[in-house]
Design a protein around this motif. Structure first.
Motif, PDB file in Angstrom:
ATOM      1  N   LEU A 188      -9.976   3.601  -4.380  1.00 36.07           N
ATOM      2  CA  LEU A 188      -9.768   2.640  -3.031  1.00 36.07           C
ATOM      3  C   LEU A 188     -10.089   3.572  -1.995  1.00 36.07           C
ATOM      4  CD1 LEU A 188      -6.948   0.432  -3.648  1.00 36.07           C
ATOM      5  CD2 LEU A 188      -9.334   0.030  -4.284  1.00 36.07           C
ATOM      6  N   ASP A 189     -10.862   2.916  -0.831  1.00 39.19           N
ATOM      7  CA  ASP A 189     -10.831   3.848   0.165  1.00 39.19           C
ATOM      8  C   ASP A 189      -9.789   3.726   1.772  1.00 39.19           C
ATOM      9  OD1 ASP A 189     -13.506   5.114  -0.732  1.00 39.19           O
ATOM     10  OD2 ASP A 189     -14.807   3.345  -0.119  1.00 39.19           O
ATOM     11  N   THR A 190      -9.133   2.787   1.509  1.00 38.07           N
ATOM     12  CA  THR A 190      -7.982   2.468   2.509  1.00 38.07           C
ATOM     13  C   THR A 190      -7.083   1.295   2.027  1.00 38.07           C
ATOM     14  OG1 THR A 190      -7.528   2.075   4.645  1.00 38.07           O
ATOM     15  CG2 THR A 190      -9.521   0.665   3.716  1.00 38.07           C
ATOM     16  N   LEU A 191      -6.419   0.757   2.426  1.00 38.32           N
ATOM     17  CA  LEU A 191      -5.513  -0.313   2.036  1.00 38.32           C
ATOM     18  C   LEU A 191      -5.190  -1.186   3.531  1.00 38.32           C
ATOM     19  CD1 LEU A 191      -2.855   1.506   0.002  1.00 38.32           C
ATOM     20  CD2 LEU A 191      -4.429   0.003  -0.731  1.00 38.32           C
ATOM     21  N   SER A 192      -4.673  -2.483   3.166  1.00 38.60           N
ATOM     22  CA  SER A 192      -4.223  -3.110   4.182  1.00 38.60           C
ATOM     23  C   SER A 192      -2.949  -3.090   4.202  1.00 38.60           C
ATOM     24  CB  SER A 192      -4.906  -4.715   4.189  1.00 38.60           C
ATOM     25  OG  SER A 192      -3.939  -5.373   2.796  1.00 38.60           O
ATOM     26  N   GLU A 239      -7.345   2.528   9.200  1.00 37.32           N
ATOM     27  CA  GLU A 239      -7.534   3.762  10.041  1.00 37.32           C
ATOM     28  C   GLU A 239      -6.175   4.501   9.460  1.00 37.32           C
ATOM     29  OE1 GLU A 239      -5.999   7.165  12.080  1.00 37.32           O
ATOM     30  OE2 GLU A 239      -4.949   5.374  12.278  1.00 37.32           O
ATOM     31  N   TYR A 240      -4.932   4.120   9.340  1.00 38.08           N
ATOM     32  CA  TYR A 240      -3.861   4.646   9.042  1.00 38.08           C
ATOM     33  C   TYR A 240      -3.977   5.324   7.362  1.00 38.08           C
ATOM     34  CZ  TYR A 240       1.065   5.826   8.436  1.00 38.08           C
ATOM     35  OH  TYR A 240       2.192   6.481   8.223  1.00 38.08           O
ATOM     36  N   PHE A 241      -4.503   4.322   6.566  1.00 35.93           N
ATOM     37  CA  PHE A 241      -4.632   4.831   5.277  1.00 35.93           C
ATOM     38  C   PHE A 241      -5.766   5.535   4.898  1.00 35.93           C
ATOM     39  CE2 PHE A 241      -1.750   1.267   5.108  1.00 35.93           C
ATOM     40  CZ  PHE A 241      -0.596   1.754   4.679  1.00 35.93           C
ATOM     41  N   ILE A 242      -6.879   5.466   5.776  1.00 39.07           N
ATOM     42  CA  ILE A 242      -8.120   6.320   5.679  1.00 39.07           C
ATOM     43  C   ILE A 242      -7.458   7.741   6.022  1.00 39.07           C
ATOM     44  CG2 ILE A 242     -10.090   7.375   6.638  1.00 39.07           C
ATOM     45  CD1 ILE A 242     -10.704   4.296   7.011  1.00 39.07           C
ATOM     46  N   ARG A 243      -6.658   7.822   7.095  1.00 38.77           N
ATOM     47  CA  ARG A 243      -6.105   9.005   7.449  1.00 38.77           C
ATOM     48  C   ARG A 243      -5.275   9.748   6.276  1.00 38.77           C
ATOM     49  NH1 ARG A 243      -1.400   8.734  11.776  1.00 38.77           N
ATOM     50  NH2 ARG A 243      -2.714   6.934  12.305  1.00 38.77           N
ATOM     51  N   ALA A 244      -4.239   8.865   5.670  1.00 38.92           N
ATOM     52  CA  ALA A 244      -3.423   9.239   4.664  1.00 38.92           C
ATOM     53  C   ALA A 244      -4.523   9.889   3.456  1.00 38.92           C
ATOM     54  CB  ALA A 244      -2.629   8.200   3.920  1.00 38.92           C
ATOM     55  N   GLU A 301      -5.343  13.911   1.374  1.00 38.09           N
ATOM     56  CA  GLU A 301      -5.196  14.094  -0.005  1.00 38.09           C
ATOM     57  C   GLU A 301      -3.992  13.261  -0.738  1.00 38.09           C
ATOM     58  OE1 GLU A 301      -7.344  15.703  -1.576  1.00 38.09           O
ATOM     59  OE2 GLU A 301      -8.126  16.558   0.533  1.00 38.09           O
ATOM     60  N   TYR A 302      -3.536  12.083   0.017  1.00 36.66           N
ATOM     61  CA  TYR A 302      -2.627  11.209  -0.535  1.00 36.66           C
ATOM     62  C   TYR A 302      -3.612  10.191  -1.377  1.00 36.66           C
ATOM     63  CZ  TYR A 302       1.125  13.308   1.817  1.00 36.66           C
ATOM     64  OH  TYR A 302       1.940  14.365   2.413  1.00 36.66           O
ATOM     65  N   LYS A 303      -2.965   9.826  -2.552  1.00 29.91           N
ATOM     66  CA  LYS A 303      -3.912   8.931  -3.426  1.00 29.91           C
ATOM     67  C   LYS A 303      -3.478   7.617  -3.173  1.00 29.91           C
ATOM     68  CE  LYS A 303      -4.705   7.945  -8.208  1.00 29.91           C
ATOM     69  NZ  LYS A 303      -4.476   8.320  -9.728  1.00 29.91           N
ATOM     70  N   LEU A 304      -4.659   6.329  -3.037  1.00 32.91           N
ATOM     71  CA  LEU A 304      -4.356   5.289  -2.637  1.00 32.91           C
ATOM     72  C   LEU A 304      -4.634   4.412  -4.083  1.00 32.91           C
ATOM     73  CD1 LEU A 304      -6.336   4.850   0.713  1.00 32.91           C
ATOM     74  CD2 LEU A 304      -3.815   5.568   0.497  1.00 32.91           C
ATOM     75  N   ILE A 305      -3.566   3.506  -4.552  1.00 38.59           N
ATOM     76  CA  ILE A 305      -3.745   2.586  -5.506  1.00 38.59           C
ATOM     77  C   ILE A 305      -3.139   1.235  -5.032  1.00 38.59           C
ATOM     78  CG2 ILE A 305      -3.638   4.592  -7.023  1.00 38.59           C
ATOM     79  CD1 ILE A 305      -0.862   3.164  -7.828  1.00 38.59           C
ATOM     80  N   CYS A 359     -12.714   7.433  12.045  1.00 40.88           N
ATOM     81  CA  CYS A 359     -12.772   7.307  10.598  1.00 40.88           C
ATOM     82  C   CYS A 359     -13.883   7.847   9.883  1.00 40.88           C
ATOM     83  CB  CYS A 359     -12.166   6.106  10.047  1.00 40.88           C
ATOM     84  SG  CYS A 359     -10.501   5.568  10.821  1.00 40.88           S
ATOM     85  N   CYS A 360     -15.040   7.563  10.499  1.00 41.58           N
ATOM     86  CA  CYS A 360     -16.456   7.561   9.919  1.00 41.58           C
ATOM     87  C   CYS A 360     -16.845   8.913   9.791  1.00 41.58           C
ATOM     88  CB  CYS A 360     -17.412   6.860  10.853  1.00 41.58           C
ATOM     89  SG  CYS A 360     -19.223   6.807  10.069  1.00 41.58           S
ATOM     90  N   PRO A 361     -17.505   9.029   8.557  1.00 49.29           N
ATOM     91  CA  PRO A 361     -17.928  10.706   8.622  1.00 49.29           C
ATOM     92  C   PRO A 361     -18.950  11.064   9.353  1.00 49.29           C
ATOM     93  CG  PRO A 361     -17.869   9.621   6.241  1.00 49.29           C
ATOM     94  CD  PRO A 361     -17.198   8.577   7.339  1.00 49.29           C
ATOM     95  N   SER A 362     -18.936  12.251   9.830  1.00 48.80           N
ATOM     96  CA  SER A 362     -19.860  12.740  10.950  1.00 48.80           C
ATOM     97  C   SER A 362     -21.400  12.127  10.987  1.00 48.80           C
ATOM     98  CB  SER A 362     -19.606  14.265  11.256  1.00 48.80           C
ATOM     99  OG  SER A 362     -18.242  14.467  11.577  1.00 48.80           O
TER     100      SER A 362
END
Length: 303
Positions: free
Chosen positions: A165-169, A199-204, A208-212, A263-266
């Protein structure tokens, strides 16, 4: 019965603004949990339906923090997290819930058990639309090259979790306090409402934190309570302005520009800045054309 330890304290954050009926359903689900080591913190951002008084009477153990109606989602979470960090241990957990979600009695227990597999994982909940029975969220995927958001298809692969996953709600997400201390708090001054959770979970994830997402930890969400504005509902210049610039609108141009900056890649930033502005321009043209057609119809009808 699932095996678990109640050595962990779970701090449950629920921002609210009115909709006391939905809030009571959510609180009822919490108080029916098999996992009992929790503390509920409700952030009431200026409700006018006596939410605070009703919660105090029905659930007197609930901690209630007061806003003035201008906190919005991220501001309410910021206030709640600041309150919790003053007393929580690193081993404890934060559970963020929308006030319009319901769940079964082993929901928290399921999330806690899922968390045992990794110290560096943030766990979201599979979300089902309570009205349609369809999957509302099985994990966000972002295609930055097109600024396109989709949900990860739910695959029957005999796994209890959804990965990649790329982020979470924030419609049911469990985070270790130790992780929050490392990634920081929400930033309501930049993203007061929509996109603040993404934004918060993209930052996480960038740290290097894993989102599941847990397939077994399911929440049912009432989609009719959302404040999202749709272009089809816009029938005037004033409504168009609200659609493009209101904090209540998921299409807010300023918010999306800020989100992209954060958040967006450069390599995709300039392209997506132009894409956001272009979408707003196209929306404006569509509405102006729609208004002109409606005016012509009225003139024709009156002749």
């Amino acid at each position: 019965m699932l095996s678990h330890s109640e050595d962990y304290n779970v701090y449950i954050l629920i921002p609210i603004h009115n909709n006391i009926a939905e809030t009571r359903k959510c609180l009822s689900c919490i108080h029916n949990q098999t996992y009992n080591n929790y503390e509920v913190v409700v952030i009431d951002d200026g409700s006018t339906d006596n939410s605070t008084e009703i919660i105090k009477n029905v659930y007197p153990d609930t901690t209630i923090l007061q806003g003035d109606g201008n906190l919005w989602w991220a501001g309410a979470l910021f206030m709640g997290i600041e309150h919790i960090l003053k007393k929580a241990d690193d081993k404890d957990f934060l559970l963020i819930l929308n006030n319009d979600v319901t769940f079964d009695e082993i929901y928290i227990e399921t999330l806690i058990n899922c968390s045992k597999d990794s110290q560096n994982t943030i766990i979201g909940s599979l979300c089902i639309d309570s009205e349609t029975g369809k999957i509302a969220d099985s994990g966000p995927i972002i295609d930055w090259s097109k600024l396109k958001f989709s949900i990860k298809p739910l695959i029957d692969d005999n796994k209890d979790i959804i990965e990649g996953l790329d982020t979470l709600s924030t419609r049911g997400v469990l985070i270790r306090i130790s992780i929050i201390k490392k990634i920081g708090n929400f930033i309501p001054e930049q993203l007061p409402h929509y996109a603040s959770d993404y934004e918060y979970f993209i930052r996480a994830k960038n740290k290097e934190y894993k989102l599941i997402m847990s397939k077994k930890a399911v929440v049912f969400s009432n989609s009719s309570t959302t404040g999202i504005h749709y272009l089809d509902d816009v029938n005037g210049i004033k409504e168009l302005y609200k659609y493009l610039f209101s904090i209540k609108s998921a299409a807010n141009v300023i918010i999306w520009l800020r989100f992209t900056k954060l958040c967006c890649p450069s390599k995709y930033k300039i392209l997506n800045y132009l894409r956001i502005i272009g979408r707003a321009f196209i929306a404006s043209i569509i509405i102006m054309f729609k208004l002109k057609i409606n005016k012509i119809k009225l003139i024709t009808k009156s002749v």
